[in-house]
Design a protein around this motif. Structure first.
Motif, PDB file in Angstrom:
ATOM      1  N   THR A  99      90.568  43.337  62.923  1.00 57.23           N
ATOM      2  CA  THR A  99      89.242  43.668  63.406  1.00 57.23           C
ATOM      3  C   THR A  99      89.002  44.916  63.686  1.00 57.23           C
ATOM      4  O   THR A  99      89.669  45.418  64.721  1.00 57.23           O
ATOM      5  CB  THR A  99      88.595  42.581  64.515  1.00 57.23           C
ATOM      6  N   CYS A 100      88.290  45.661  62.816  1.00 55.76           N
ATOM      7  CA  CYS A 100      88.297  47.344  62.907  1.00 55.76           C
ATOM      8  C   CYS A 100      86.978  47.674  63.652  1.00 55.76           C
ATOM      9  O   CYS A 100      85.793  46.993  62.892  1.00 55.76           O
ATOM     10  CB  CYS A 100      88.613  47.904  61.687  1.00 55.76           C
ATOM     11  N   HIS A 101      86.711  48.443  64.487  1.00 55.69           N
ATOM     12  CA  HIS A 101      85.730  48.924  65.294  1.00 55.69           C
ATOM     13  C   HIS A 101      85.623  50.588  64.763  1.00 55.69           C
ATOM     14  O   HIS A 101      86.496  51.126  65.302  1.00 55.69           O
ATOM     15  CB  HIS A 101      85.790  48.809  66.516  1.00 55.69           C
ATOM     16  N   HIS A 102      84.716  50.832  64.247  1.00 58.71           N
ATOM     17  CA  HIS A 102      84.394  52.216  63.630  1.00 58.71           C
ATOM     18  C   HIS A 102      83.114  52.924  64.393  1.00 58.71           C
ATOM     19  O   HIS A 102      82.148  52.419  64.450  1.00 58.71           O
ATOM     20  CB  HIS A 102      84.392  52.391  61.933  1.00 58.71           C
ATOM     21  N   TRP A 103      83.581  54.190  64.725  1.00 57.92           N
ATOM     22  CA  TRP A 103      82.468  54.997  65.029  1.00 57.92           C
ATOM     23  C   TRP A 103      82.434  56.236  63.978  1.00 57.92           C
ATOM     24  O   TRP A 103      83.120  57.002  64.143  1.00 57.92           O
ATOM     25  CB  TRP A 103      82.917  55.689  66.495  1.00 57.92           C
ATOM     26  N   THR A 104      81.472  56.201  63.139  1.00 60.68           N
ATOM     27  CA  THR A 104      81.393  56.927  62.091  1.00 60.68           C
ATOM     28  C   THR A 104      80.361  58.040  62.207  1.00 60.68           C
ATOM     29  O   THR A 104      80.302  59.145  61.499  1.00 60.68           O
ATOM     30  CB  THR A 104      81.059  56.298  60.790  1.00 60.68           C
ATOM     31  N   LYS A 137      83.684  63.900  63.508  1.00 62.82           N
ATOM     32  CA  LYS A 137      85.157  63.340  63.188  1.00 62.82           C
ATOM     33  C   LYS A 137      84.800  61.852  63.433  1.00 62.82           C
ATOM     34  O   LYS A 137      83.556  61.388  64.014  1.00 62.82           O
ATOM     35  CB  LYS A 137      86.022  63.737  64.046  1.00 62.82           C
ATOM     36  N   GLU A 138      85.790  61.000  62.963  1.00 69.02           N
ATOM     37  CA  GLU A 138      85.572  59.542  63.012  1.00 69.02           C
ATOM     38  C   GLU A 138      86.565  59.095  63.946  1.00 69.02           C
ATOM     39  O   GLU A 138      87.759  59.623  63.971  1.00 69.02           O
ATOM     40  CB  GLU A 138      85.573  58.806  61.766  1.00 69.02           C
ATOM     41  N   THR A 139      86.379  57.806  64.761  1.00 69.85           N
ATOM     42  CA  THR A 139      87.288  57.112  65.579  1.00 69.85           C
ATOM     43  C   THR A 139      87.079  55.709  65.236  1.00 69.85           C
ATOM     44  O   THR A 139      86.287  54.967  64.917  1.00 69.85           O
ATOM     45  CB  THR A 139      86.860  57.200  67.180  1.00 69.85           C
ATOM     46  N   SER A 140      88.394  54.946  65.249  1.00 76.47           N
ATOM     47  CA  SER A 140      88.479  53.700  64.763  1.00 76.47           C
ATOM     48  C   SER A 140      89.658  53.112  65.473  1.00 76.47           C
ATOM     49  O   SER A 140      90.592  53.704  66.031  1.00 76.47           O
ATOM     50  CB  SER A 140      88.892  53.414  63.370  1.00 76.47           C
ATOM     51  N   ILE A 141      89.431  51.681  66.046  1.00 76.37           N
ATOM     52  CA  ILE A 141      90.545  50.984  66.610  1.00 76.37           C
ATOM     53  C   ILE A 141      90.361  49.556  65.899  1.00 76.37           C
ATOM     54  O   ILE A 141      89.375  49.030  65.770  1.00 76.37           O
ATOM     55  CB  ILE A 141      90.342  50.723  68.140  1.00 76.37           C
ATOM     56  N   CYS A 142      91.581  49.376  65.319  1.00 72.29           N
ATOM     57  CA  CYS A 142      91.754  47.922  64.542  1.00 72.29           C
ATOM     58  C   CYS A 142      92.635  47.103  65.235  1.00 72.29           C
ATOM     59  O   CYS A 142      93.633  47.262  65.837  1.00 72.29           O
ATOM     60  CB  CYS A 142      92.397  48.106  63.063  1.00 72.29           C
ATOM     61  N   LEU A 143      92.237  45.914  65.749  1.00 70.52           N
ATOM     62  CA  LEU A 143      92.820  45.016  66.555  1.00 70.52           C
ATOM     63  C   LEU A 143      93.477  43.812  65.686  1.00 70.52           C
ATOM     64  O   LEU A 143      92.747  43.429  64.959  1.00 70.52           O
ATOM     65  CB  LEU A 143      91.823  44.551  67.897  1.00 70.52           C
ATOM     66  N   HIS A 144      94.301  43.346  66.116  1.00 70.75           N
ATOM     67  CA  HIS A 144      95.203  42.039  65.530  1.00 70.75           C
ATOM     68  C   HIS A 144      95.514  41.130  66.564  1.00 70.75           C
ATOM     69  O   HIS A 144      95.690  41.633  67.750  1.00 70.75           O
ATOM     70  CB  HIS A 144      95.898  42.155  64.688  1.00 70.75           C
ATOM     71  N   ASN A 145      95.935  39.761  66.178  1.00 68.60           N
ATOM     72  CA  ASN A 145      95.989  38.775  67.260  1.00 68.60           C
ATOM     73  C   ASN A 145      97.422  38.615  67.460  1.00 68.60           C
ATOM     74  O   ASN A 145      97.772  37.340  67.752  1.00 68.60           O
ATOM     75  CB  ASN A 145      95.297  37.375  67.058  1.00 68.60           C
ATOM     76  N   TYR A 146      98.354  39.789  67.190  1.00 68.16           N
ATOM     77  CA  TYR A 146      99.642  39.540  67.231  1.00 68.16           C
ATOM     78  C   TYR A 146     100.178  40.378  68.438  1.00 68.16           C
ATOM     79  O   TYR A 146      99.469  40.871  69.087  1.00 68.16           O
ATOM     80  CB  TYR A 146     100.528  39.674  66.029  1.00 68.16           C
ATOM     81  N   GLY A 147     101.612  40.690  68.488  1.00 67.94           N
ATOM     82  CA  GLY A 147     101.991  41.369  69.465  1.00 67.94           C
ATOM     83  C   GLY A 147     102.446  42.605  69.221  1.00 67.94           C
ATOM     84  O   GLY A 147     101.613  43.263  68.423  1.00 67.94           O
ATOM     85  N   HIS A 148     103.597  43.202  69.694  1.00 68.45           N
ATOM     86  CA  HIS A 148     103.945  44.483  69.543  1.00 68.45           C
ATOM     87  C   HIS A 148     104.646  44.753  68.351  1.00 68.45           C
ATOM     88  O   HIS A 148     105.719  44.450  67.923  1.00 68.45           O
ATOM     89  CB  HIS A 148     104.925  44.988  70.573  1.00 68.45           C
ATOM     90  N   MET A 149     103.920  45.131  67.261  1.00 66.62           N
ATOM     91  CA  MET A 149     104.275  45.041  65.715  1.00 66.62           C
ATOM     92  C   MET A 149     103.558  46.248  65.038  1.00 66.62           C
ATOM     93  O   MET A 149     102.483  46.611  65.295  1.00 66.62           O
ATOM     94  CB  MET A 149     104.362  43.958  65.229  1.00 66.62           C
ATOM     95  N   ILE A 150     104.193  46.677  63.677  1.00 67.43           N
ATOM     96  CA  ILE A 150     103.495  47.356  62.849  1.00 67.43           C
ATOM     97  C   ILE A 150     103.132  46.245  61.632  1.00 67.43           C
ATOM     98  O   ILE A 150     103.982  45.711  60.887  1.00 67.43           O
ATOM     99  CB  ILE A 150     104.456  48.512  62.255  1.00 67.43           C
ATOM    100  N   PRO A 151     101.897  45.981  61.644  1.00 67.59           N
ATOM    101  CA  PRO A 151     101.400  45.088  60.727  1.00 67.59           C
ATOM    102  C   PRO A 151     101.652  45.312  59.317  1.00 67.59           C
ATOM    103  O   PRO A 151     101.390  46.448  58.986  1.00 67.59           O
ATOM    104  CB  PRO A 151     100.093  44.828  61.013  1.00 67.59           C
ATOM    105  N   LYS A 152     101.931  44.536  58.337  1.00 64.39           N
ATOM    106  CA  LYS A 152     102.284  44.914  56.963  1.00 64.39           C
ATOM    107  C   LYS A 152     101.035  45.053  56.465  1.00 64.39           C
ATOM    108  O   LYS A 152      99.915  44.635  56.657  1.00 64.39           O
ATOM    109  CB  LYS A 152     102.846  43.567  56.361  1.00 64.39           C
ATOM    110  N   GLY A 153     100.976  46.275  55.699  1.00 57.94           N
ATOM    111  CA  GLY A 153      99.989  46.843  54.872  1.00 57.94           C
ATOM    112  C   GLY A 153      99.107  47.757  55.994  1.00 57.94           C
ATOM    113  O   GLY A 153      98.227  48.376  55.289  1.00 57.94           O
TER     114      GLY A 153
END
Length: 142
Positions: free
Chosen positions: A101-106, A112-128
């Motif tokens: 779920t990505c929140h974008h300030w465009t 410049k742009e700022t984004s944070i993308c959150l996922h429901n998992y732990g400490h990991m680099i998500p595939k893709g």
């Protein structure tokens, strides 16, 4: 011609690497932060100026937890970048991309742009993840 770097950080290096753009922001095309952020951001001023940033973080990360502030807001973790990029408090858009779920300030005043993308998992680099953010940054640099 200015040199462009993309800084990607993870775990213990995350706060340290996150300081680079604060000190040399215009040397970076963007910052890709993975599972790490700067703590006590209200005490930091980014002297180098605005930079494009995309941060990804797991909401269940128990290794490098996301700062949430008094109201348990996960968007607090990018407060420094939102402030530096002169963005409004609320994101311009929120989108679902795969598990993120990505929140974008465009519409930031800095351009410049700022984004944070959150996922429901732990400490990991998500595939893709890298494919998604590298595609967005290189698209903007054309």
């Amino acid at each position: 011609m200015r040199t462009k770097f993309i800084s990607q950080d993870f775990l213990t290096a995350a706060p340290w690497l996150g300081v680079w753009p604060v000190k040399a922001g215009q040397e970076f095309a963007g910052l890709l932060a993975i599972a790490g952020t700067l703590w006590q951001q209200e005490d930091i001023e980014c002297q180098a100026g605005p930079i494009n940033i995309t941060h990804v973080h797991g909401l269940k990360d128990n290794v490098m937890s996301l700062p949430r502030g008094n109201n348990n807001n996960p968007l607090k973790g990018i407060e420094l970048w939102r402030r530096t990029n002169q963005c409004q408090i609320e994101p311009d858009t929120v989108e679902k991309i795969n598990i993120f779920t990505c929140h974008h300030w465009t519409g930031c005043n800095s351009g410049k742009e700022t984004s944070i993308c959150l996922h429901n998992y732990g400490h990991m680099i998500p595939k893709g993840w890298m494919d998604i953010v590298l595609g967005k940054i290189t698209e903007k640099e054309k």
